[in-house]
Scaffold this active site. Sequence first.
Site, PDB file in Angstrom:
ATOM      1  NE  ARG A   1      -4.398   3.386   0.159  1.00 25.05           N
ATOM      2  CZ  ARG A   1      -6.162   2.736   0.240  1.00 25.05           C
ATOM      3  NH1 ARG A   1      -6.559   3.798   0.027  1.00 25.05           N
ATOM      4  NH2 ARG A   1      -5.681   1.929   1.313  1.00 25.05           N
TER       5      ARG A   1
ATOM      6  CG  ASP B   1      -1.911   1.182   1.115  1.00 24.90           C
ATOM      7  OD1 ASP B   1      -2.232   1.997   0.627  1.00 24.90           O
ATOM      8  OD2 ASP B   1      -3.123   0.909   1.711  1.00 24.90           O
TER       9      ASP B   1
END
Length: 194
Positions: free
Chosen positions: A128, A126
């Site tokens: 982000r 991930d």
Amino acid sequence: MMLLVTSRLPSPWGTYSISAFGLEGDRFPHIVLHRGIEDALVSGAPVPVRIHSECMTGDVFASQRCDCGEQLHHALDHFKRHGGMLIYLRQEGRGIGLVEKLRAYNLQDEGLNTYEANAAMGHGEDDRQYTDAVDILAHYKVGSVRLLTNNPLKGKALKAAGVNVVERIPLVGTENAENAEYLKAKKEITGHLF
């Protein structure tokens, strides 16, 4: 990053103020929708906030491979009734972009879960970041939120940046044959709370 423009946006979920945040000339800025938060901004009361990472396949095309579009609509429905702020971050595919996300879909069709597919292509599980969301909250002087999320990492990122998360409001989507393994991976690997 700066506020580029603000306008009025009537929608099925009420009328919002819509703002674009980014750099001058940015063609794909972050978007903020908010309605009914003026009193909270004055009083310092917690603001209902959804930090939503762009998911073109789910948000626009109603893909059943994920629950993103459904979460977005649940959040807007909540804001229609209670007011709130949507921070729409332009970080498609957990930060890997649309093309890589579609490649990850192919790997998922071969048996990898969503996180394994990203890792197999050389990305983090991930990628982000939530610093821009924190900056946007600071722009509006929001220091306390009721966070609409199933993802514990969002709450941790906000708390680490000094934002007071007073409540987590879950956004429960519909499980189907296409997204069951995706939801299972989110729960088991990154501790999503459904």
